[in-house]
Scaffold this motif. Structure first.
Motif, mmCIF file in Angstrom:
data_model
loop_
_atom_site.group_PDB
_atom_site.id
_atom_site.type_symbol
_atom_site.label_atom_id
_atom_site.label_comp_id
_atom_site.label_asym_id
_atom_site.label_seq_id
_atom_site.Cartn_x
_atom_site.Cartn_y
_atom_site.Cartn_z
ATOM 1 N N PRO B 43 11.033 -1.150 -12.216
ATOM 2 C CA PRO B 43 9.744 -0.674 -12.737
ATOM 3 C C PRO B 43 8.722 -1.787 -12.889
ATOM 4 C CG PRO B 43 11.536 0.230 -14.024
ATOM 5 C CD PRO B 43 12.138 -0.768 -13.098
ATOM 6 N N PHE B 44 9.219 -2.967 -13.287
ATOM 7 C CA PHE B 44 8.297 -4.081 -13.472
ATOM 8 C C PHE B 44 7.709 -4.521 -12.136
ATOM 9 C CE2 PHE B 44 7.281 -8.560 -13.901
ATOM 10 C CZ PHE B 44 6.440 -8.510 -14.995
ATOM 11 N N VAL B 45 8.599 -4.627 -11.144
ATOM 12 C CA VAL B 45 8.133 -5.038 -9.818
ATOM 13 C C VAL B 45 7.131 -4.017 -9.270
ATOM 14 C CG1 VAL B 45 8.855 -5.353 -7.422
ATOM 15 C CG2 VAL B 45 10.170 -6.403 -9.273
ATOM 16 N N TYR B 46 7.462 -2.737 -9.429
ATOM 17 C CA TYR B 46 6.561 -1.701 -8.924
ATOM 18 C C TYR B 46 5.231 -1.704 -9.650
ATOM 19 C CZ TYR B 46 9.443 0.554 -5.452
ATOM 20 O OH TYR B 46 10.140 0.812 -4.322
ATOM 21 N N LEU B 47 5.273 -1.991 -10.933
ATOM 22 C CA LEU B 47 4.026 -2.055 -11.694
ATOM 23 C C LEU B 47 3.089 -3.073 -11.068
ATOM 24 C CD1 LEU B 47 2.538 -1.282 -14.437
ATOM 25 C CD2 LEU B 47 3.496 -3.415 -15.296
ATOM 26 N N VAL B 48 3.645 -4.267 -10.820
ATOM 27 C CA VAL B 48 2.814 -5.331 -10.268
ATOM 28 C C VAL B 48 2.381 -4.996 -8.842
ATOM 29 C CG1 VAL B 48 2.763 -7.771 -9.670
ATOM 30 C CG2 VAL B 48 3.937 -7.024 -11.749
ATOM 31 N N LEU B 49 3.327 -4.534 -8.029
ATOM 32 C CA LEU B 49 2.999 -4.209 -6.638
ATOM 33 C C LEU B 49 1.919 -3.143 -6.551
ATOM 34 C CD1 LEU B 49 6.390 -4.100 -4.698
ATOM 35 C CD2 LEU B 49 4.562 -5.810 -4.594
ATOM 36 N N THR B 50 2.119 -2.082 -7.342
ATOM 37 C CA THR B 50 1.192 -0.957 -7.287
ATOM 38 C C THR B 50 -0.226 -1.387 -7.610
ATOM 39 O OG1 THR B 50 2.979 0.469 -7.963
ATOM 40 C CG2 THR B 50 0.776 1.370 -8.158
#
Lengths: 357, 578
Positions: B43-50
């Motif tokens: 979720p953290f990675v996706y937050l930043v990527l998104t």
């Protein structure tokens, strides 16, 4: 044949060397103590024997079969050893009986057989009547005996002790160590026993291995260790010792003639050359006299005196520096500031080999 | 004894090579690590990527940031949040520190009562407090205003909850227990002997307090203030209920609007970054402060403590404690209860205004209200169970150093602590809402989000419990022939039963109230009670709303009771609880 053999075992944590090049052979039925100050590597050695830590180099064999090597270890649960831990590690959620019977249960014995063996071993440690109690209801000494019973009931090939008495008070410690020795002799157990208490080690062991800074400082029977310390560290660590310079006058057979504190006496020369040598004098071997005499040649002055009931401890200022003296004889203690004359009795005086480096 | 007869046996099949390096337990460890990647890392990675992805195409872009910070309103909301946090933390400190000192160090009367009332405050969800304060201090109709008008004959009351000040007060009232917990914990470690030492050297009571007691507790107080600040800026419920009608925005309400139709998750992710950054930064500061030398932790038992005699001032202290409690507990609950039993809350206390209709309605007539309560409890139970099991496994791996770099796992368990609930929810949305998983609106995504949110509580408790367990307990099992799994089952688990139950409750209770992550993730069939309450507040149904809020509170009481029986009365007010 040797029961347990450690060949050039060492253990490193990063750059720190906890145990260096340690070798040991344990005969069946032998009681060996690993003795040393904290941090000398003795517990690490024991944990390697138990299989909790693999050696960084070297191997461990039991009955001729390799059980530890840097490449892998037989896990502790398959070694048929038992261990008595410093904290006893009695499980508080099980009764005395359940604690003792645990290892038998793991070996899938029948209920009846477990009961029979648990009762038998609890008889040996005189805890049968407390079988249903929980550990929190036991005294420290009783917990210790449960730990012993739990280890013994498996009839282990090798029994390991990790400072088992350090949580007991002084009087109990003496009694329990006698019990342990008695059990070991009657059951012919092979024991490795870790302690930092030199009296304990001397009292129970067939052989004592003194460790210092991850290495073996000396290995030998208790009397050898005490009477002929291998170096200054052992001399000072085992009992108290006054370390002095003295002169070895001549060597004759195994004996050498020593001049110390103005007295001449014969002691084993231990391969020392005539000339200046280091000697260790046990505090109880220094004799204090009110007047000079043939064995009272060096003058001194009492700096400190402590009355301890069974004996008196003095610090005496001499031309050779302050000496620590234990006197069990004197009826009338010397007061601080009193002048005395010092003599020596020859046992308790030993030449300490200098490190060859 | 048959020792001699059996001791000639050789140990069974010694296979020195890899034995003991690989066993079934490793599969368990790998599974746990995988779960942690799913819960925290992804979720953290996706937050930043998104935040750097264009909507639909997924190409790299900075336009989300341009949009998120492109309007003055959006920037204002950021500064509103910072101001809100600062004022709320300060006011909470004013409430909490005197109370903590009074309870921990003095002979103030009613210390047990005060603790109980702080606990009651602590278990009051922020939205329940906000609703109660709308009843109390709503412009004109609020009870405090009506009393004021009645007493003075004035035309209008002075209180308006729908204001920045109103929001500050409500947030401070329901977050001061954090500071209270931190401060009492520190004060209880200052032994009377330390104070005696100052007294003997000639310092009076006040000088001792100023020079010895307070400095020793100061890091804890600062730590509590920081936690309060972070709580205030991460809070969604009270700002949504109060700031939106008052026509100003804070970060969380702004995020909610980015999530409204159409959902602009990319912009929301970009907009969440300052909240995340401030939180990470301040948590680091807090760690730094409390780990500084000269702080009153870990001094052992702290010795004997004698309460300081306050003389006549003890009643003044008591009065202050009751004043705070009446703002956070007495007044709010009186009027919540009144409203929940009223036909119309504005008609006040009279027999003909009494009815059970509200309870009947929310429990039996409303289409989703009862189900939402059940959902809350089911999801919270699932999340608490999952979080306890996962953190126990990880705490075990870390304390026993079973895998290299185990500390990283511990760090990951604690990491959600610095991720505000709304931000976490956006991360979960970004990671798991799109296909192939399409978890948006499912029970699973809510449970996963709750689990992640409360991993830190689980981890802190599990590792404290494991550290209290001497590893020799397990080594004894192994040396006697039992495997590691047997040691876990027969010794570790039974010995940790109590602490694990405690950890479970410490997660379960707040999870039943969780709103800030749920509000972004729930679907039509997975509404939880907190979302239900929030919906009702938007519709203005305060009678139903009060009934539902009270039902939720009452259902918590048995759990609290179990926790207190198993772990002691203050189990929720210890530092490991936060």
């Amino acid at each position: 044949m040797s029961k347990l053999v450690l060949k050039n075992v060492s253990r490193r944590y990063g750059t720190f060397e906890a145990v260096a090049d340690f070798s040991l052979e344990l005969k069946k039925g032998e009681f060996v103590s690993l003795l040393g100050p904290s941090g000398c590597g003795k517990t690490t050695t024991l944990r390697m024997i138990a299989g909790f830590a693999p050696p960084s180099t070297g191997t461990i064999e039991m009955d001729g079969q390799q059980i530890s090597a840097p490449s892998g270890v037989v896990p502790p649960e398959r070694r048929r050893m038992s261990m008595i831990f410093q904290s006893y590690a009695i499980w508080p959620n099980m009764t005395v009986g359940e604690n003792v019977g645990f290892g038998l249960q793991v070996r899938k014995m029948s209920r009846a057989e477990i009961d029979r063996r648990v009762d038998a071993i609890l008889d040996v440690v005189q805890m049968r009547n407390l079988k249903g109690r929980y550990p929190s209801e036991l005294s420290g000494g009783q917990q210790q005996r449960v730990a012993v019973a739990r280890a013994l009931v498996l009839e282990p090939q090798v029994l390991l002790f990790d400072e088992p008495l350090s949580n007991l008070d002084a009087k109990l410690r003496r009694r329990v160590r006698e019990d342990i020795r008695e059990l070991q002799l009657s059951l012919n157990l092979t024991v490795a026993y870790v302690t930092h208490d030199q009296q304990e080690a001397l009292a129970v062991s067939d052989r004592v291995i003194v460790m210092s800074n991850a290495r073996v400082a000396q290995s030998g029977r208790p009397r050898e260790i005490y009477e002929q310390p291998a170096d200054l560290f052992v001399a000072d660590f085992i009992g108290d010792a006054n370390i002095l310079d003295a002169e070895l006058i001549s060597v004759n057979g195994g004996q050498g003639r020593l001049n110390v504190l103005g007295v001449e006496l014969d002691v084993p020369h231990r391969n020392a050359e005539p000339g200046s040598v280091k000697i260790a004098i046990r505090p109880e071997s220094v004799l204090l006299n009110a007047a000079p005499g043939s064995n009272a040649a060096t003058p001194g002055e009492i700096l400190k005196a402590s009355y301890l009931g069974a004996h008196i401890e003095y610090t005496v200022q001499t031309t050779h520096g302050p000496l620590f003296v234990v006197d069990r004889v004197t009826l009338e203690p010397f007061g601080v500031g009193t002048g005395v004359w010092l003599g020596l009795c020859s046992n308790g005086v030993t030449i300490v080999p200098e490190p060859s480096r | 004894m048959a020792v001699a007869a059996t001791s000639s046996e050789t140990p069974e099949a010694p296979v020195p090579r890899v034995a003991g390096r690989w066993d079934a337990t490793w599969l368990l460890w790998i599974a746990i690590i995988a779960i942690l990647l799913i819960l925290v890392v992804s979720p953290f990675v996706y937050l930043v990527l998104t935040s750097f992805q264009a909507e639909k195409t997924g190409d790299f872009t900075l336009s989300n940031y341009a949009t998120a910070y492109g309007r003055a309103r959006y920037i204002d909301a950021l500064f509103n949040s910072l101001q809100l946090g600062a004022w709320a933390a300060l006011l909470a400190g004013v409430f909490a520190v005197p109370l903590a000192w009074g309870v921990a160090r003095t002979d103030m009367p009613g210390r047990g009562l005060t603790r109980m009332l702080v606990l009651a405050t602590f278990i009051t969800p922020p939205y329940t407090g906000a609703v109660a304060w709308i009843l109390l201090a709503g412009p004109n109709a609020g009870w405090l205003n009506r009393f004021y008008m009645f007493a003075t004959g004035a035309e209008a009351g002075p209180f308006n909850i729908y204001s920045f000040t109103g929001l500050v007060v409500v947030i401070a009232l329901y977050s001061f227990p954090y500071i209270f917990i931190f401060t009492t914990a520190a004060l209880e470690l200052v032994s009377s002997e330390m104070e005696d030492a100052a007294n003997i050297l000639g310092a009076g009571t006040w000088r001792t307090m100023r020079r010895v007691t307070l400095p020793l507790a100061l890091p804890a107080i600062l730590g509590g203030l920081i936690i309060c600040f972070l709580e205030a800026i991460a809070l969604f419920a009270s700002p949504a209920m109060i700031a939106i009608p008052a026509r100003f925005n804070v970060v969380t309400t702004q995020l909610y609007q980015f999530f409204g139709n159409p959902v602009r998750v990319e912009v929301a992710a970009a907009y969440a970054m300052p909240l995340l950054g401030v939180t990470v930064l301040l948590i680091l500061v807090q760690r730094l402060i409390t780990s500084r030398k000269g702080f009153a932790t870990l001094t052992g038992k702290g010795g004997e403590r004698r309460p300081i005699r306050l003389g006549r001032w003890r009643w003044a202290m008591f009065g202050y404690a009751m004043f705070v409690a009446s703002l956070s507990v007495f007044l709010p609950y009186v009027f919540l209860v009144q409203s929940s039993f009223a036909k119309a809350w504005g008609r006040g206390f009279s027999f003909d205004n009494l009815t059970l209709r509200n309870f009947n309605f929310v429990l039996f007539e409303h289409a989703t209200a009862a189900q939402s309560v059940i959902n809350s409890f089911l999801y919270a139970a699932a999340a608490a169970t999952a979080a306890v099991l996962i953190t126990l496994g990880i705490a075990y791996i870390v304390t026993r150093r079973l895998v290299p770099f185990a500390e990283i796992l511990g760090f990951l368990c604690l990491a959600p602590f610095v991720i505000p609930g709304v931000v976490l929810a956006i991360g979960f949305y970004a990671a798991y809402a799109p296909p192939p998983l399409s978890l948006y609106g499912t029970a699973l995504i809510l449970i996963l989000a709750f689990t992640t949110r409360f991993l830190p509580i689980g981890y802190v408790n599990a590792s404290a419990a494991l550290r209290s367990l001497n590893p020799e307990m397990e080594e004894a099992v192994r040396v006697l022939g039992g495997s590691r799994v047997m040691a876990l089952r027969r010794v570790v688990a039974p010995l940790l039963k109590r602490s694990l139950l405690g950890a479970w409750l410490l997660i379960f209770i707040p999870a039943t109230r969780e709103l800030s992550s749920a509000i972004f993730l729930y679907g039509p069939n997975t509404k939880v009670a907190s979302v239900m309450i929030f919906d009702m507040s938007e519709e203005g149904n305060f009678e139903y709303l009060s009934a539902l809020a009270l039902i939720l509170q009452v259902l918590t009481l048995p759990l609290l009771w179990i926790g207190q029986r198993a772990l002691g009365r203050d189990f929720m007010l210890r530092r490991t609880a936060t």
